[in-house]
Design an enzyme around this catalytic site. Structure first.
Site, PDB file in Angstrom:
ATOM      1  N   GLY A 108      16.923  45.561  31.937  1.00 17.79           N
ATOM      2  CA  GLY A 108      18.361  45.349  32.053  1.00 17.79           C
ATOM      3  C   GLY A 108      18.889  45.840  33.375  1.00 17.79           C
ATOM      4  O   GLY A 108      18.183  46.483  34.152  1.00 17.79           O
ATOM      5  N   PRO A 110      20.986  47.958  36.305  1.00 21.13           N
ATOM      6  CA  PRO A 110      21.100  49.412  36.526  1.00 21.13           C
ATOM      7  C   PRO A 110      22.322  49.982  35.817  1.00 21.13           C
ATOM      8  O   PRO A 110      23.352  49.329  35.696  1.00 21.13           O
ATOM      9  CB  PRO A 110      21.252  49.522  38.051  1.00 21.13           C
ATOM     10  CG  PRO A 110      20.731  48.242  38.610  1.00 21.13           C
ATOM     11  CD  PRO A 110      21.008  47.195  37.574  1.00 21.13           C
ATOM     12  N   GLY A 111      22.181  51.218  35.338  1.00 21.47           N
ATOM     13  CA  GLY A 111      23.325  51.921  34.767  1.00 21.47           C
ATOM     14  C   GLY A 111      23.658  51.575  33.336  1.00 21.47           C
ATOM     15  O   GLY A 111      24.721  51.970  32.851  1.00 21.47           O
ATOM     16  N   THR A 112      22.787  50.847  32.650  1.00 20.26           N
ATOM     17  CA  THR A 112      23.103  50.432  31.278  1.00 20.26           C
ATOM     18  C   THR A 112      22.600  51.425  30.226  1.00 20.26           C
ATOM     19  O   THR A 112      22.832  51.216  29.035  1.00 20.26           O
ATOM     20  CB  THR A 112      22.512  49.040  30.989  1.00 20.26           C
ATOM     21  OG1 THR A 112      21.133  49.008  31.379  1.00 20.26           O
ATOM     22  CG2 THR A 112      23.273  47.964  31.752  1.00 20.26           C
ATOM     23  N   HIS A 333      49.059  35.805  50.349  1.00 25.15           N
ATOM     24  CA  HIS A 333      47.693  35.443  49.942  1.00 25.15           C
ATOM     25  C   HIS A 333      47.406  35.949  48.517  1.00 25.15           C
ATOM     26  O   HIS A 333      46.927  35.188  47.659  1.00 25.15           O
ATOM     27  CB  HIS A 333      46.698  36.052  50.944  1.00 25.15           C
ATOM     28  CG  HIS A 333      45.272  35.672  50.695  1.00 25.15           C
ATOM     29  ND1 HIS A 333      44.629  34.694  51.409  1.00 25.15           N
ATOM     30  CD2 HIS A 333      44.366  36.125  49.801  1.00 25.15           C
ATOM     31  CE1 HIS A 333      43.387  34.571  50.982  1.00 25.15           C
ATOM     32  NE2 HIS A 333      43.193  35.431  50.006  1.00 25.15           N
ATOM     33  N   GLU A 334      47.699  37.215  48.270  1.00 24.64           N
ATOM     34  CA  GLU A 334      47.398  37.801  46.957  1.00 24.64           C
ATOM     35  C   GLU A 334      48.315  37.235  45.872  1.00 24.64           C
ATOM     36  O   GLU A 334      47.883  37.036  44.729  1.00 24.64           O
ATOM     37  CB  GLU A 334      47.517  39.322  47.017  1.00 24.64           C
ATOM     38  CG  GLU A 334      46.587  40.004  48.008  1.00 24.64           C
ATOM     39  CD  GLU A 334      45.130  39.629  47.824  1.00 24.64           C
ATOM     40  OE1 GLU A 334      44.733  39.299  46.675  1.00 24.64           O
ATOM     41  OE2 GLU A 334      44.376  39.648  48.814  1.00 24.64           O
ATOM     42  N   HIS A 337      46.774  34.011  44.695  1.00 25.48           N
ATOM     43  CA  HIS A 337      45.707  34.230  43.709  1.00 25.48           C
ATOM     44  C   HIS A 337      46.294  34.518  42.326  1.00 25.48           C
ATOM     45  O   HIS A 337      45.871  33.940  41.316  1.00 25.48           O
ATOM     46  CB  HIS A 337      44.838  35.427  44.128  1.00 25.48           C
ATOM     47  CG  HIS A 337      43.881  35.140  45.245  1.00 25.48           C
ATOM     48  ND1 HIS A 337      42.967  34.104  45.194  1.00 25.48           N
ATOM     49  CD2 HIS A 337      43.675  35.767  46.431  1.00 25.48           C
ATOM     50  CE1 HIS A 337      42.239  34.114  46.310  1.00 25.48           C
ATOM     51  NE2 HIS A 337      42.661  35.108  47.079  1.00 25.48           N
ATOM     52  N   ASP A 408      36.561  34.800  49.506  1.00 26.06           N
ATOM     53  CA  ASP A 408      37.012  33.801  48.510  1.00 26.06           C
ATOM     54  C   ASP A 408      36.170  32.528  48.611  1.00 26.06           C
ATOM     55  O   ASP A 408      35.781  31.953  47.590  1.00 26.06           O
ATOM     56  CB  ASP A 408      38.481  33.452  48.739  1.00 26.06           C
ATOM     57  CG  ASP A 408      39.403  34.641  48.537  1.00 26.06           C
ATOM     58  OD1 ASP A 408      39.021  35.560  47.799  1.00 26.06           O
ATOM     59  OD2 ASP A 408      40.506  34.637  49.130  1.00 26.06           O
TER      60      ASP A 408
END
Length: 494
Positions: A108, A110-112, A333-334, A337, A408
């Site tokens: 799996g 990383p970090g799971t 721009h944001e 989105h 993007d």
């Protein structure tokens, strides 16, 4: 003792030099011998050092962590406990003629929680626990890694005997370092190390102590077939990224014994952290506590968690200052989105932020309504349009574009390739490797052009929204999802 031997050796060399015997070749041979002696793991200084440092790590040979301390992996925990029951209930296993399992492979991202699962497995089976990393067995000298594998299994059995246990669990992290596919081009040392591990797992030497091997890797596809076959690693358990319920459970575990404000909604944070691993969620809680401490707050509040999620996703807030004109462009721009995301997938905008963080001058944080693992063509097209919406907003407002949309575009192109690879375009079901670069480029451009025009038209219809929302964002520099939706609703009603 070492100094005595060194003195005897120097005396012998001086005596040979006195007799006229050339000693330079002897010095070279002795130097090579000392180097091999020093770095090998056969009881020499380096080998002893490795064993001593390993022994320090193995003081608490039975971990205290339990499966109940691990959140978000119910299926994996259930499967692992069942496998361990075969190890514990040997009489029942023999009655059914079940062959004992030799090992379990945890795979799996990383970090799971693969290491936590191994520790909990040792606690559950009341077995001594030893751990090693694949990189610890790698040396430039042939035979060192294989000897260290022998030492590890011997140490596991001896530790179990000392603690009067009849089983031991060995956890090997990064198993792909020593267990990679053998294709004739690898170093001989790796082959010997892997062969020794296979021999130990086969249990050729009978022993009263049952040694159970748990290994972890992020790259199962790299492992040699001899290692992954039944009889070696009998079960392969996938430890995946947690779903929403799992994330809420993990967050709750990490929030224990912390001063959490009563208004903090764990489920909301879990919804906003889609795609986070257990380690990332632990970092979110820790960072939230740090933000609370910085603000001298008595408890950890929603705004601290919002800042923590942003930091884990985007990095620390930066001190970069921008001109007012650049700030306005970033805001447009944001907002582009956020507008298209909210129109296409309502109630998914979590925040619109104008403050620079990491490499971004501004960003929109989304959270899906539900965890999604399968995507339709329509859903992927919506994601592409959301990616292109920032550029579309700039073009509608300024009648030109900027360089701020590079990331993007990369995401949009990758989504287009996913659509092509899964047969969701006009090309139909096709092997992407059979497409020429020109064919692939034309199809990607066709999809992007079509969706960009749709995004432009959607943005133009809400030109007044940018005017009304721009000043608010420039002043506050942050809008949460509810604020943004309120402003959008006012514009839609009017």
């Amino acid at each position: 003792m070492y100094f005595s031997l060194l003195g005897v050796g120097l005396g012998l060399l001086l005596f040979l030099a006195y007799l006229g015997v050339p000693i330079l070749p002897m010095l070279v041979i002795v130097g090579i011998g000392i180097a091999i002696w020093y770095f090998s793991g056969t009881g020499t200084k380096a080998g002893s050092l490795w064993k001593k440092e390993n022994a320090k790590d193995q003081r608490n040979t039975i971990p205290r962590i339990q499966f109940t301390d691990i959140g978000g992996q119910e299926r994996a925990k259930k499967e692992l406990m069942e496998a361990l029951d075969f190890l514990i209930q040997q009489d029942k296993m023999q009655a059914y003629g079940i062959q004992p399992l030799k090992g379990i492979l945890l795979t799996g991202p990383p970090g799971t929680g693969k290491t936590l699962m191994a520790k909990a497995a040792a606690h559950y089976s009341d077995a001594v626990f030893l751990t090693a990393s694949g990189s610890e067995f790698v040396e430039m000298y042939v035979g060192v890694g294989a000897n260290r594998v022998r030492q590890l299994f011997t140490q596991a059995r001896n530790t179990a005997k000392k603690q009067k246990k009849n089983r031991a669990v060995i956890f090997i992290d990064e198993i792909d370092v020593i267990g990679a596919k053998r294709e004739g081009s690898q170093h001989k040392e790796y082959d010997q190390t892997l062969n020794q591990l296979l021999t130990e797992m086969d249990g050729i030497k009978k022993n009263d102590i049952a040694v159970f091997v748990i290994a972890a890797t992020n790259r199962k596809d790299l492992l040699d077939a001899a290692l992954t076959r039944p009889g070696r690693f009998d079960r392969h358990i996938s430890v995946d990224l947690p779903d929403k319920e799992g994330r809420a459970h993990i967050l709750s575990l990490h929030m224990k014994k912390r001063p959490i404000h009563e208004n903090v909604n764990v489920n909301k944070i879990a919804q906003e952290t889609y795609g986070f691993s257990g380690a990332s969620l632990a970092s979110v809680v820790n960072e939230a506590a740090i933000y609370a401490m910085r603000s001298e707050s008595k408890d950890i509040r929603d705004q601290h968690f919002a800042q923590a999620v942003d930091k884990v996703l985007m990095g620390e807030q930066t001190d970069r200052s921008t001109s007012l004109e650049d700030k306005k462009r970033v805001a447009i721009h944001e907002l582009g989105h956020a507008l298209v995301a909210e129109l296409l997938e309502p109630n998914t905008v979590a925040q619109v932020v104008l403050t620079p963080r990491g490499q971004a001058l501004g960003y929109v944080r989304h959270h899906p309504k539900d965890d999604r693992y399968l995507h339709t063509k329509e859903q992927l097209e919506k994601q592409v349009m959301i990616c292109l919406a920032g550029t579309a907003a700039e073009e509608v407002w300024y009648d030109n574009r900027s360089t701020g949309a590079k990331n993007d575009y990369e995401q949009a192109i990758q989504l287009c390739k996913t659509m092509i690879d899964t047969g969701l375009t006009s090309l139909g079901i096709i092997d992407m490797t059979l497409l020429s670069t020109d064919q692939l480029s034309k199809e990607v451009s066709r999809i992007l052009d079509k969706l960009y025009q749709q995004t432009i038209q959607m943005t133009k219809k809400h030109h007044s929204f940018f005017r009304d929302c721009l000043n608010t964002l420039l002043v506050e520099e942050r809008l949460d999802g509810d604020q943004f939706r309120k402003l959008l609703m006012q514009q839609l009603v009017s």
